[in-house]
Design a protein around this motif. Structure first.
Motif, PDB file in Angstrom:
ATOM      1  N   ASP A  75      -8.735 -11.493   3.591  1.00 59.33           N
ATOM      2  CA  ASP A  75      -8.200 -10.586   4.100  1.00 59.33           C
ATOM      3  C   ASP A  75      -7.823  -9.399   3.265  1.00 59.33           C
ATOM      4  N   ALA A  76      -7.686  -8.073   3.476  1.00 64.24           N
ATOM      5  CA  ALA A  76      -7.224  -7.020   2.982  1.00 64.24           C
ATOM      6  C   ALA A  76      -5.640  -7.478   2.559  1.00 64.24           C
ATOM      7  N   PRO A  77      -5.129  -6.851   1.299  1.00 63.82           N
ATOM      8  CA  PRO A  77      -3.888  -7.164   0.983  1.00 63.82           C
ATOM      9  C   PRO A  77      -2.903  -6.516   2.101  1.00 63.82           C
ATOM     10  N   LEU A  78      -1.751  -7.072   2.327  1.00 65.03           N
ATOM     11  CA  LEU A  78      -0.623  -6.470   3.302  1.00 65.03           C
ATOM     12  C   LEU A  78       0.471  -5.858   2.494  1.00 65.03           C
ATOM     13  N   GLN A  79       0.922  -4.799   3.269  1.00 67.06           N
ATOM     14  CA  GLN A  79       2.252  -4.136   2.680  1.00 67.06           C
ATOM     15  C   GLN A  79       3.437  -4.732   3.507  1.00 67.06           C
ATOM     16  N   ASN A  80       4.728  -4.502   2.760  1.00 67.79           N
ATOM     17  CA  ASN A  80       6.015  -4.852   3.631  1.00 67.79           C
ATOM     18  C   ASN A  80       6.265  -4.126   4.631  1.00 67.79           C
ATOM     19  N   LYS A  81       7.306  -4.241   5.319  1.00 72.30           N
ATOM     20  CA  LYS A  81       7.584  -3.583   6.573  1.00 72.30           C
ATOM     21  C   LYS A  81       7.864  -2.040   6.224  1.00 72.30           C
ATOM     22  N   LYS A  82       8.328  -1.657   5.172  1.00 72.40           N
ATOM     23  CA  LYS A  82       8.552  -0.437   4.668  1.00 72.40           C
ATOM     24  C   LYS A  82       7.336   0.537   4.212  1.00 72.40           C
ATOM     25  N   GLY A  83       6.235  -0.351   4.296  1.00 74.92           N
ATOM     26  CA  GLY A  83       4.987   0.304   3.776  1.00 74.92           C
ATOM     27  C   GLY A  83       4.773   0.613   2.392  1.00 74.92           C
ATOM     28  N   GLN A  84       5.682  -0.132   1.764  1.00 76.67           N
ATOM     29  CA  GLN A  84       5.798  -0.385   0.218  1.00 76.67           C
ATOM     30  C   GLN A  84       4.815  -1.677  -0.403  1.00 76.67           C
ATOM     31  N   TYR A  85       4.216  -1.370  -1.599  1.00 74.06           N
ATOM     32  CA  TYR A  85       3.669  -2.196  -2.228  1.00 74.06           C
ATOM     33  C   TYR A  85       2.347  -2.721  -1.692  1.00 74.06           C
ATOM     34  N   SER A  86       1.704  -3.423  -2.383  1.00 69.54           N
ATOM     35  CA  SER A  86       0.649  -4.064  -1.719  1.00 69.54           C
ATOM     36  C   SER A  86       0.657  -5.661  -2.181  1.00 69.54           C
ATOM     37  N   TYR A  87       0.652  -6.836  -1.253  1.00 64.62           N
ATOM     38  CA  TYR A  87       0.444  -8.041  -1.414  1.00 64.62           C
ATOM     39  C   TYR A  87      -0.943  -8.813  -1.273  1.00 64.62           C
ATOM     40  N   SER A  88      -1.530  -9.507  -2.386  1.00 67.58           N
ATOM     41  CA  SER A  88      -2.760 -10.057  -1.748  1.00 67.58           C
ATOM     42  C   SER A  88      -2.399 -11.322  -0.874  1.00 67.58           C
ATOM     43  N   CYS A  89      -3.545 -11.535  -0.151  1.00 67.53           N
ATOM     44  CA  CYS A  89      -3.670 -12.499   0.783  1.00 67.53           C
ATOM     45  C   CYS A  89      -4.233 -13.832   0.089  1.00 67.53           C
ATOM     46  N   GLU A  90      -4.319 -14.180  -1.226  1.00 70.29           N
ATOM     47  CA  GLU A  90      -4.806 -15.030  -2.154  1.00 70.29           C
ATOM     48  C   GLU A  90      -3.773 -16.165  -1.931  1.00 70.29           C
ATOM     49  N   GLY A  91      -4.211 -17.475  -1.883  1.00 74.39           N
ATOM     50  CA  GLY A  91      -3.324 -18.323  -1.496  1.00 74.39           C
ATOM     51  C   GLY A  91      -2.772 -18.880  -0.301  1.00 74.39           C
ATOM     52  N   CYS A  92      -3.154 -17.911   0.786  1.00 74.82           N
ATOM     53  CA  CYS A  92      -2.854 -18.052   2.245  1.00 74.82           C
ATOM     54  C   CYS A  92      -4.128 -18.986   2.807  1.00 74.82           C
ATOM     55  N   ILE A  93      -3.568 -19.782   3.547  1.00 72.53           N
ATOM     56  CA  ILE A  93      -4.521 -20.753   4.490  1.00 72.53           C
ATOM     57  C   ILE A  93      -4.218 -20.546   5.827  1.00 72.53           C
TER      58      ILE A  93
END
Length: 104
Positions: A75-93
């Motif tokens: 999946d595409a990376p997600l941002q925090n609730k404030k819309g800042q930064y980008s966090y990879s979904c790598e490692g999610c199951i």
């Protein structure tokens, strides 16, 4: 903990594939459970689902409640609730047992 997984137990018999562990890598206690799972060699017997480490809105069309969400590593990376930064979904199951999309 009152009950244990034990062959002598009538309630919680050890059986491969019977149990499933849900964790978030953002929680240190969950990480300890994940480490114990691997140290005990149970990773082939106990299923595992790992949420995205950044809390997201669980039902954005309904309310503002935030919680852990399950994502596929592709999946595409997600941002925090404030819309800042980008966090990879790598490692999610994803949750393959109940097919849940979030934990509220």
């Amino acid at each position: 903990f009152t009950y244990q997984i034990d062959e002598a137990s009538n309630r919680f018999q050890p059986q491969s594939g019977r149990y499933h562990l849900y964790i978030s890598t953002a929680c240190p206690f969950a990480q300890i459970a994940h480490i114990a799972l691997n140290l005990k060699g149970l990773q082939d017997h106990v299923g595992l689902s790992i949420t995205h480490p950044v809390i997201q809105l669980t039902k954005p069309d309904v309310d503002d409640h935030a919680g852990w969400v399950f994502r596929d590593p592709s999946d595409a990376p997600l941002q925090n609730k404030k819309g800042q930064y980008s966090y990879s979904c790598e490692g999610c199951i994803p949750d393959t047992v109940n097919n849940c999309k979030s934990v509220r």
